[in-house]
Design a protein around this motif. Structure first.
Motif, PDB file in Angstrom:
ATOM      1  N   UNK A   1       0.834  -1.206   0.000  1.00 57.38           N
ATOM      2  CA  UNK A   1       0.000   0.000   0.000  1.00 57.38           C
ATOM      3  C   UNK A   1       0.869   1.256   0.000  1.00 57.38           C
ATOM      4  N   UNK A   2       1.926   1.253   0.806  1.00 59.76           N
ATOM      5  CA  UNK A   2       2.831   2.407   0.840  1.00 59.76           C
ATOM      6  C   UNK A   2       3.487   2.614  -0.522  1.00 59.76           C
ATOM      7  N   UNK A   3       3.917   1.528  -1.154  1.00 60.68           N
ATOM      8  CA  UNK A   3       4.546   1.634  -2.474  1.00 60.68           C
ATOM      9  C   UNK A   3       3.562   2.178  -3.506  1.00 60.68           C
ATOM     10  N   UNK A   4       2.336   1.676  -3.477  1.00 59.60           N
ATOM     11  CA  UNK A   4       1.330   2.151  -4.427  1.00 59.60           C
ATOM     12  C   UNK A   4       0.997   3.618  -4.195  1.00 59.60           C
ATOM     13  N   UNK A   5       0.880   4.006  -2.923  1.00 60.43           N
ATOM     14  CA  UNK A   5       0.575   5.406  -2.612  1.00 60.43           C
ATOM     15  C   UNK A   5       1.697   6.326  -3.073  1.00 60.43           C
ATOM     16  N   UNK A   6       2.939   5.885  -2.909  1.00 64.42           N
ATOM     17  CA  UNK A   6       4.075   6.698  -3.362  1.00 64.42           C
ATOM     18  C   UNK A   6       4.056   6.848  -4.878  1.00 64.42           C
ATOM     19  N   UNK A   7       3.731   5.772  -5.585  1.00 66.48           N
ATOM     20  CA  UNK A   7       3.665   5.853  -7.045  1.00 66.48           C
ATOM     21  C   UNK A   7       2.592   6.833  -7.490  1.00 66.48           C
ATOM     22  N   UNK A   8       1.405   6.726  -6.918  1.00 61.75           N
ATOM     23  CA  UNK A   8       0.310   7.632  -7.286  1.00 61.75           C
ATOM     24  C   UNK A   8       0.681   9.072  -6.941  1.00 61.75           C
ATOM     25  N   UNK A   9       1.323   9.271  -5.788  1.00 61.89           N
ATOM     26  CA  UNK A   9       1.655  10.625  -5.345  1.00 61.89           C
ATOM     27  C   UNK A   9       2.603  11.320  -6.317  1.00 61.89           C
ATOM     28  N   UNK A  10       3.625  10.585  -6.787  1.00 58.69           N
ATOM     29  CA  UNK A  10       4.603  11.237  -7.661  1.00 58.69           C
ATOM     30  C   UNK A  10       4.167  11.220  -9.122  1.00 58.69           C
ATOM     31  N   UNK A  11       3.408  10.193  -9.529  1.00 59.52           N
ATOM     32  CA  UNK A  11       2.999  10.081 -10.923  1.00 59.52           C
ATOM     33  C   UNK A  11       1.807  10.977 -11.238  1.00 59.52           C
ATOM     34  N   UNK A  12       0.786  10.911 -10.392  1.00 55.96           N
ATOM     35  CA  UNK A  12      -0.455  11.633 -10.683  1.00 55.96           C
ATOM     36  C   UNK A  12      -0.480  13.024 -10.061  1.00 55.96           C
ATOM     37  N   UNK A  13       0.082  13.170  -8.868  1.00 53.60           N
ATOM     38  CA  UNK A  13      -0.008  14.456  -8.160  1.00 53.60           C
ATOM     39  C   UNK A  13       1.299  15.244  -8.179  1.00 53.60           C
ATOM     40  N   UNK A  14       2.366  14.636  -8.716  1.00 49.64           N
ATOM     41  CA  UNK A  14       3.670  15.311  -8.793  1.00 49.64           C
ATOM     42  C   UNK A  14       4.119  15.815  -7.417  1.00 49.64           C
ATOM     43  N   UNK A  15       3.876  15.007  -6.391  1.00 50.11           N
ATOM     44  CA  UNK A  15       4.289  15.369  -5.036  1.00 50.11           C
ATOM     45  C   UNK A  15       5.815  15.354  -4.972  1.00 50.11           C
ATOM     46  N   UNK A  16       6.457  16.363  -4.387  1.00 43.27           N
ATOM     47  CA  UNK A  16       7.925  16.377  -4.292  1.00 43.27           C
ATOM     48  C   UNK A  16       8.448  15.148  -3.561  1.00 43.27           C
ATOM     49  N   UNK A  17       9.585  14.671  -4.008  1.00 45.29           N
ATOM     50  CA  UNK A  17      10.167  13.472  -3.421  1.00 45.29           C
ATOM     51  C   UNK A  17      10.438  13.613  -1.917  1.00 45.29           C
ATOM     52  N   UNK A  18      10.949  14.770  -1.422  1.00 46.83           N
ATOM     53  CA  UNK A  18      11.162  14.884   0.026  1.00 46.83           C
ATOM     54  C   UNK A  18       9.898  14.660   0.845  1.00 46.83           C
ATOM     55  N   UNK A  19       8.765  15.114   0.335  1.00 44.81           N
ATOM     56  CA  UNK A  19       7.499  14.924   1.052  1.00 44.81           C
ATOM     57  C   UNK A  19       7.165  13.443   1.144  1.00 44.81           C
ATOM     58  N   UNK A  20       7.418  12.714   0.061  1.00 44.41           N
ATOM     59  CA  UNK A  20       7.144  11.277   0.053  1.00 44.41           C
ATOM     60  C   UNK A  20       8.026  10.564   1.068  1.00 44.41           C
ATOM     61  N   UNK A  21       9.312  10.924   1.123  1.00 45.81           N
ATOM     62  CA  UNK A  21      10.236  10.300   2.075  1.00 45.81           C
ATOM     63  C   UNK A  21       9.797  10.567   3.513  1.00 45.81           C
ATOM     64  N   UNK A  22       9.457  11.812   3.809  1.00 47.52           N
ATOM     65  CA  UNK A  22       9.059  12.168   5.181  1.00 47.52           C
ATOM     66  C   UNK A  22       7.765  11.449   5.569  1.00 47.52           C
ATOM     67  N   UNK A  23       6.791  11.420   4.645  1.00 50.34           N
ATOM     68  CA  UNK A  23       5.527  10.744   4.933  1.00 50.34           C
ATOM     69  C   UNK A  23       5.747   9.253   5.173  1.00 50.34           C
ATOM     70  N   UNK A  24       6.594   8.629   4.356  1.00 49.91           N
ATOM     71  CA  UNK A  24       6.862   7.201   4.531  1.00 49.91           C
ATOM     72  C   UNK A  24       7.562   6.937   5.863  1.00 49.91           C
ATOM     73  N   UNK A  25       8.518   7.799   6.226  1.00 46.58           N
ATOM     74  CA  UNK A  25       9.214   7.619   7.497  1.00 46.58           C
ATOM     75  C   UNK A  25       8.250   7.734   8.677  1.00 46.58           C
ATOM     76  N   UNK A  26       7.318   8.683   8.620  1.00 48.00           N
ATOM     77  CA  UNK A  26       6.341   8.833   9.688  1.00 48.00           C
ATOM     78  C   UNK A  26       5.427   7.617   9.777  1.00 48.00           C
ATOM     79  N   UNK A  27       5.007   7.109   8.601  1.00 49.37           N
ATOM     80  CA  UNK A  27       4.183   5.898   8.593  1.00 49.37           C
ATOM     81  C   UNK A  27       4.948   4.729   9.213  1.00 49.37           C
ATOM     82  N   UNK A  28       6.229   4.609   8.863  1.00 45.68           N
ATOM     83  CA  UNK A  28       7.032   3.536   9.431  1.00 45.68           C
ATOM     84  C   UNK A  28       7.225   3.698  10.928  1.00 45.68           C
TER      85      UNK A  28
END
Length: 458
Positions: free
Chosen positions: A160-187
């Motif tokens: 689920x985390x991998x899929x959410x990261x893909x959608x975030x950067x592919x569809x929403x163009x979310x900056x990579x640092x935001x994805x890293x921080x969000x994933x770290x918080x989830x972990x």
């Protein structure tokens, strides 16, 4: 010359390797800088074979302990591991030499290759070779997603985390640092709520083998220079800050805050702090900044740069030297300042600037954090956030593969023609890597020759 770290017994016991002097270690680190092909896995394997098995400079347990620390840091783990071992053996200068020689040969080689690429890239021979290399790079990135995903995605939550990261950067163009921080918080949260789901991240075999007595053995006392001291921490922190501030102040004074080299220094400092998960993880961030935001180079040039990075020794993140060289060469601002005759100098200067700001944090992480790690030989308790970051990286790398594939297979856009020859080369390369585990460099060379043949026959 400093005294190397040795076993507590002043006289070598039978089978104990001889003490290693500074210049003897210097020669090895220089050799390693020229033979460290194969990405981080290959580079770590070379160091293990040479330092643990053959030379016995460090025991397996201490080697893995240092590696576990480097794996949770941002930055190239193989280069940081070399820095750590060099520091442990021969103090600060030992670490600087080991880490620096891991990078410098690759920097000089990439500057030369970047010049050949940018100056002669339109020559039919060179253009044909890169025609075959581009689809090979697409296959390499796909293989990276497959390799990391097969190791990391062992739980539905991680999928689920991998899929959410893909959608975030592919569809929403979310900056990579935001994805890293969000994933770290989830972990971080998930590791406490459901720790069993976050135990499959980056790790190493628990079985520790012995190859005989080592200079830095399991029971070797921590040398005096590797013991934690607040004063030492403050001094290194101040020196590190000065090594960042002084070059940045010089760039601001010469080129202003919006100058190309100033922006490169600031951007690649941020990139150095976000390379959790290795070079493939930070490549999308470099693409977002260097290609989309700043326009230092084009999409196909980014693909070509990754290919050159794959075929040279040193960390794959050294692709930033190519980005710097091409960005400096093509900068209208720098062209106006240095003139047409100074383009090579501009490119080499930009490559050096981005390399400095990319790797400076890696040295500081080791020199500052090493004494804390040496204070205990237990595993670090940071695996849950890292596992989540690694899962997110899989989605980000898949997006990068699609980006590369789009520009390779539809070079003129979706309204243009579909490049059948590039598709076939990419498929053959993917099968060679994933199914038959062929050597990456050999595969790139074969694809380059195939691309040259197609290019010349057209």
């Amino acid at each position: 010359m400093t005294t190397p770290c040795t076993h507590s017994d002043p006289e070598p016991s039978p089978g104990m390797p001889a003490e290693v002097g500074f210049w003897q270690a210097f020669a090895f680190w220089l050799k390693l800088g020229f033979i460290s092909f194969g990405g981080p896995a290959g580079q770590i394997a070379i160091m293990h074979a040479e330092l643990v098995e053959r030379r016995r400079w460090i025991s397996e347990k201490r080697f893995l302990h240092a590696l576990n620390y480097c794996m949770v840091l941002p930055g190239p783990e193989a280069q940081q591991l070399a820095t750590y071992i060099g520091w442990l053996m021969h103090r600060t200068w030992g670490g600087i030499v080991a880490g620096g020689l891991f990078v410098l040969p690759s920097l000089f080689i990439l500057i030369a290759l970047s010049w050949v690429y940018i100056a002669f890239g339109s020559v039919p021979l060179v253009a044909g070779l890169f025609y075959g290399i581009k689809p090979a790079v697409t296959a390499i990135v796909l293989q990276a997603a497959h390799r990391i995903g097969s190791r990391a995605l062992k739980d539905p939550w991680l999928w689920v985390i991998a899929a959410a990261a893909f959608v975030a950067i592919f569809a929403a163009n979310v900056p990579f640092p935001v994805i890293v921080i969000a994933a770290a918080l989830l972990g971080f949260v998930g590791g406490r709520v459901a720790p069993q789901r976050f135990r499959v991240g980056v790790g190493h075999a628990s079985a520790v083998r012995s190859f005989g007595p080592a200079l830095i053995d399991d029971d070797t006392p921590t040398p005096d220079h590797a013991r934690f001291r607040w004063r030492r921490l403050v001094v290194i922190g101040l020196v590190g800050a000065a090594l960042w501030l002084l070059p940045m102040a010089l760039l601001v004074g010469l080129f202003g805050t919006s100058g190309t080299l100033t922006q490169m220094g600031w951007f690649f400092t941020k990139a150095a702090l976000l390379t959790f998960g290795g070079a493939y993880a930070v490549l999308p961030y470099v693409y977002q900044g260097a290609v989309t935001h700043y326009g230092w180079l084009g999409p196909t040039q980014m693909i070509d740069g990754l290919a050159l990075g794959e075929t040279t020794p040193g960390p794959l993140i050294m692709v930033v030297a190519f980005v710097g060289f091409v960005g400096g060469w093509q900068s209208s601002e720098l062209r106006a300042m240095f003139g047409a005759d100074g383009l090579f100098l501009v490119g080499a200067l930009a490559a050096t600037v981005v390399t400095w700001f990319t790797f400076l944090p890696s040295f500081l992480f080791i020199l500052v954090g090493g004494p804390l790690v040496e204070a205990t030989h237990d595993d670090l308790n940071l695996t849950a956030p890292l596992t989540a970051i690694t899962a997110a990286v899989v989605g980000v790398i898949l997006n990068l593969a699609l980006f590369f594939g789009y520009h390779v297979l539809w070079p003129a856009g979706l309204d243009g023609h579909f490049d059948v020859a590039s598709c076939l080369i990419a498929l053959v390369a993917a099968v060679a890597l994933v199914r038959f585990k062929h050597n990456v460099i050999h595969m790139i060379l074969a694809c380059a020759l195939g691309g040259l043949a197609v290019h010349l026959l057209r």
